[in-house]
Design an enzyme around this catalytic site. Structure first.
Site, PDB file in Angstrom:
ATOM      1  N   ALA A  92       0.984  -1.131  -0.063  1.00 50.45           N
ATOM      2  CA  ALA A  92      -0.055   0.149  -0.100  1.00 50.45           C
ATOM      3  C   ALA A  92       0.907   1.171  -0.020  1.00 50.45           C
ATOM      4  O   ALA A  92       1.874   1.328   0.682  1.00 50.45           O
ATOM      5  CB  ALA A  92      -0.740  -0.018   1.197  1.00 50.45           C
ATOM      6  N   ILE A 127       0.353   4.106   1.735  1.00 47.15           N
ATOM      7  CA  ILE A 127       0.561   4.340   2.970  1.00 47.15           C
ATOM      8  C   ILE A 127       1.914   3.880   3.831  1.00 47.15           C
ATOM      9  O   ILE A 127       2.441   4.673   4.480  1.00 47.15           O
ATOM     10  CB  ILE A 127      -0.634   4.689   3.940  1.00 47.15           C
ATOM     11  CG1 ILE A 127      -0.529   5.464   5.225  1.00 47.15           C
ATOM     12  CG2 ILE A 127      -1.050   3.351   4.047  1.00 47.15           C
ATOM     13  CD1 ILE A 127      -0.210   6.980   4.887  1.00 47.15           C
ATOM     14  N   TYR A 186      -0.410 -13.013   1.892  1.00 47.86           N
ATOM     15  CA  TYR A 186      -0.678 -12.599   3.135  1.00 47.86           C
ATOM     16  C   TYR A 186      -0.374 -13.656   4.289  1.00 47.86           C
ATOM     17  O   TYR A 186       0.337 -13.275   5.090  1.00 47.86           O
ATOM     18  CB  TYR A 186      -1.826 -11.661   3.460  1.00 47.86           C
ATOM     19  CG  TYR A 186      -2.012 -10.586   2.401  1.00 47.86           C
ATOM     20  CD1 TYR A 186      -1.214  -9.992   1.726  1.00 47.86           C
ATOM     21  CD2 TYR A 186      -3.176 -10.458   2.150  1.00 47.86           C
ATOM     22  CE1 TYR A 186      -1.265  -8.865   0.884  1.00 47.86           C
ATOM     23  CE2 TYR A 186      -3.556  -9.097   1.156  1.00 47.86           C
ATOM     24  CZ  TYR A 186      -2.621  -8.345   0.551  1.00 47.86           C
ATOM     25  OH  TYR A 186      -2.853  -7.595  -0.319  1.00 47.86           O
ATOM     26  N   ASP A 227     -12.959   7.448   5.025  1.00 49.97           N
ATOM     27  CA  ASP A 227     -11.577   7.684   4.673  1.00 49.97           C
ATOM     28  C   ASP A 227     -11.025   8.918   5.590  1.00 49.97           C
ATOM     29  O   ASP A 227      -9.872   8.700   6.045  1.00 49.97           O
ATOM     30  CB  ASP A 227     -11.383   7.976   3.082  1.00 49.97           C
ATOM     31  CG  ASP A 227      -9.902   8.097   2.931  1.00 49.97           C
ATOM     32  OD1 ASP A 227      -9.377   7.025   3.068  1.00 49.97           O
ATOM     33  OD2 ASP A 227      -9.451   8.831   2.285  1.00 49.97           O
ATOM     34  N   LYS A 264      -6.878   2.859   9.784  1.00 52.51           N
ATOM     35  CA  LYS A 264      -8.345   3.438  10.353  1.00 52.51           C
ATOM     36  C   LYS A 264      -9.083   3.281   8.985  1.00 52.51           C
ATOM     37  O   LYS A 264      -8.250   3.420   7.896  1.00 52.51           O
ATOM     38  CB  LYS A 264      -8.258   5.098  10.817  1.00 52.51           C
ATOM     39  CG  LYS A 264      -7.173   5.603  10.130  1.00 52.51           C
ATOM     40  CD  LYS A 264      -7.127   5.896   8.357  1.00 52.51           C
ATOM     41  CE  LYS A 264      -8.371   6.617   7.795  1.00 52.51           C
ATOM     42  NZ  LYS A 264      -8.029   6.811   6.408  1.00 52.51           N
ATOM     43  N   ARG A 297     -11.020   4.284  -2.478  1.00 54.48           N
ATOM     44  CA  ARG A 297     -11.830   5.069  -1.748  1.00 54.48           C
ATOM     45  C   ARG A 297     -13.432   5.361  -2.195  1.00 54.48           C
ATOM     46  O   ARG A 297     -14.013   5.961  -1.708  1.00 54.48           O
ATOM     47  CB  ARG A 297     -11.155   6.424  -1.302  1.00 54.48           C
ATOM     48  CG  ARG A 297      -9.973   6.267  -0.567  1.00 54.48           C
ATOM     49  CD  ARG A 297      -8.990   7.527  -0.704  1.00 54.48           C
ATOM     50  NE  ARG A 297      -7.928   7.238   0.190  1.00 54.48           N
ATOM     51  CZ  ARG A 297      -6.945   6.478   0.153  1.00 54.48           C
ATOM     52  NH1 ARG A 297      -7.057   5.582  -0.907  1.00 54.48           N
ATOM     53  NH2 ARG A 297      -6.080   6.481   1.051  1.00 54.48           N
TER      54      ARG A 297
END
Ligand SMILES: NC(=O)c1ccc[n+]([C@@H]2O[C@H](COP(=O)([O-])OP(=O)(O)OC[C@H]3O[C@@H](n4cnc5c(N)ncnc54)[C@H](OP(=O)(O)O)[C@@H]3O)[C@@H](O)[C@H]2O)c1
Length: 333
Positions: free
Chosen positions: A12, A14, A58, A177, A97, A165
């Site tokens: 990702a 982030i 994963y 978001d 989050k 999103r």
């Protein structure tokens, strides 16, 4: 001091931009592995960020016994599944989050963490910033008198309708978001839970809220109102007004270097500026999480995520029902 070995679930943005650099900055953490749905992608990401191990799924990362903790920056609809799987594999979980899609999913994640004796934390990094903690302290010590109003906003412009999103089935939308930050900061600075929620929204072609304005009634003369959006210029702010003055926190959630300021205004005469040194709040979040693994009390209990999610769900229900007032009594949501 123990060093924790971290695994990152996905490649990702982030993680690449914020959390992995923050972990690398901490003397408590080492980033040992990354997993992606695509092995090639995992390897390239690992090479780019100098991560020793790369996995093509994963679950394989969760099976690595050397991993102590995982960071989950997956699309929102996958948070519950992978947090539960990670807990069952005995890994501590730092999850992005919003923690999940609804309060029931959050409770399942908390139950899995408890059953497997691992730590679970929601990655609301902004609240670990000393400015936020200082503003909470100022408000609670009466610096602006009795708090009456909390205003906040978090918006930015995202035109790619293929982004996670904009996908309803992935838990997309402006409220999930970025509005979740406004709810969180309102609850944090109010120091209690709202009793009702109301919202209006405009919807994106994909069906998620592109823009939403909400109001939370905290009772006893305290109203919070906020707006969030994926369809307008970037804006982050929070203002807390009391009977004796008000505080303004510009760039509330992601302040840049030298931007973490609290403006304290009292009448026309008194105006003070409190400035906070530049600090990586992602690192502070990760370190609080790791101290918690060591047995410290977390700065924010995980139950906070359930309460935040109750408000998110209530606001979405209101927005979908023409702004109906939704009660937030504990047995109603
Ligand atoms: N705290 C913060 O500052 C902050 C900021 C931004 C986002 N976030 C949160 O972090 C999470 C990720 O956001 P992001 O913007 O970083 O997302 P992103 O770049 O789109 O990354 C999501 C990753 O999830 C994996 N994935 C698994 N199934 C997927 C699917 N069906 N569709 C798309 N991707 C899938 C992909 O990794 P692989 O292909 O490698 O498996 C993808 O790279 C969200 O929960 C978001 O709310 C937090």
């Amino acid at each position: 001091m123990k060093t924790y070995q971290w695994g990152i679930l996905s490649t990702a943005n982030i993680g690449r931009k914020a959390m992995i650099p923050a972990l690398l900055e901490s003397s408590m953490a080492e980033v040992l592995a990354v997993a992606s749905r695509d092995e090639e992608k995992a390897k390239n990401f690992a090479d780019e960020l100098d991560i020793p191990r790369a996995y093509g799924d994963y679950q394989a990362l969760l099976a690595d016994p050397a991993i102590d903790a995982v960071y989950i920056p997956l699309p929102n609809h996958l948070h519950r599944e992978w947090a539960v799987r990670a807990a069952e594999a005995g890994k501590h979980v730092l999850c992005e989050k919003p923690l999940a899609l609804d309060p029931s999913e959050c409770r399942q994640m908390i139950a899995a963490a408890e059953a497997n004796k691992v730590q679970l934390t929601e990655a609301f990094m902004y609240r670990y910033h000393p400015r936020i903690l200082a503003s909470r302290e100022m408000i609670h010590s009466g610096a602006i008198g009795k708090v009456r109003t909390i205003e906040s906003a978090f918006t930015f412009r995202l035109s790619d309708l293929n982004n996670i999103r904009y996908q309803p089935e992935m838990g997309g939308g402006a409220l999930m978001d970025v509005g979740c930050y406004c709810i969180n900061v309102s609850r944090l600075l109010a120091g209690r839970e709202p009793v009702t929620a109301q919202a209006r929204a405009y919807w994106a072609p994909t069906g998620v809220d592109a823009q939403l304005a909400g109001m939370l009634d905290f009772g006893d003369g305290l109203l919070a109102h906020f707006d969030c959006g994926l369809n307008q210029a970037r804006r982050e702010r929070c203002l807390v007004a009391g009977t004796e003055g008000y505080l303004t926190l510009p760039k509330t959630f992601i302040p840049g270097p030298d931007e973490a300021v609290i403006y304290e205004e009292k009448g026309r005469e008194i105006s003070e500026q409190h400035t906070f040194a530049d600090v990586n709040h992602y690192r502070l979040l990760a370190e609080d999480f790791m101290h918690t693994i060591d047995g410290s009390v977390p700065l924010f209990p995980i139950e906070d995520a359930v309460d935040n999610m109750r408000v998110i769900v209530a606001l979405l229900a209101s927005a979908r029902d023409d702004g109906r007032v939704v009660s937030l009594s504990r047995d109603s949501v």
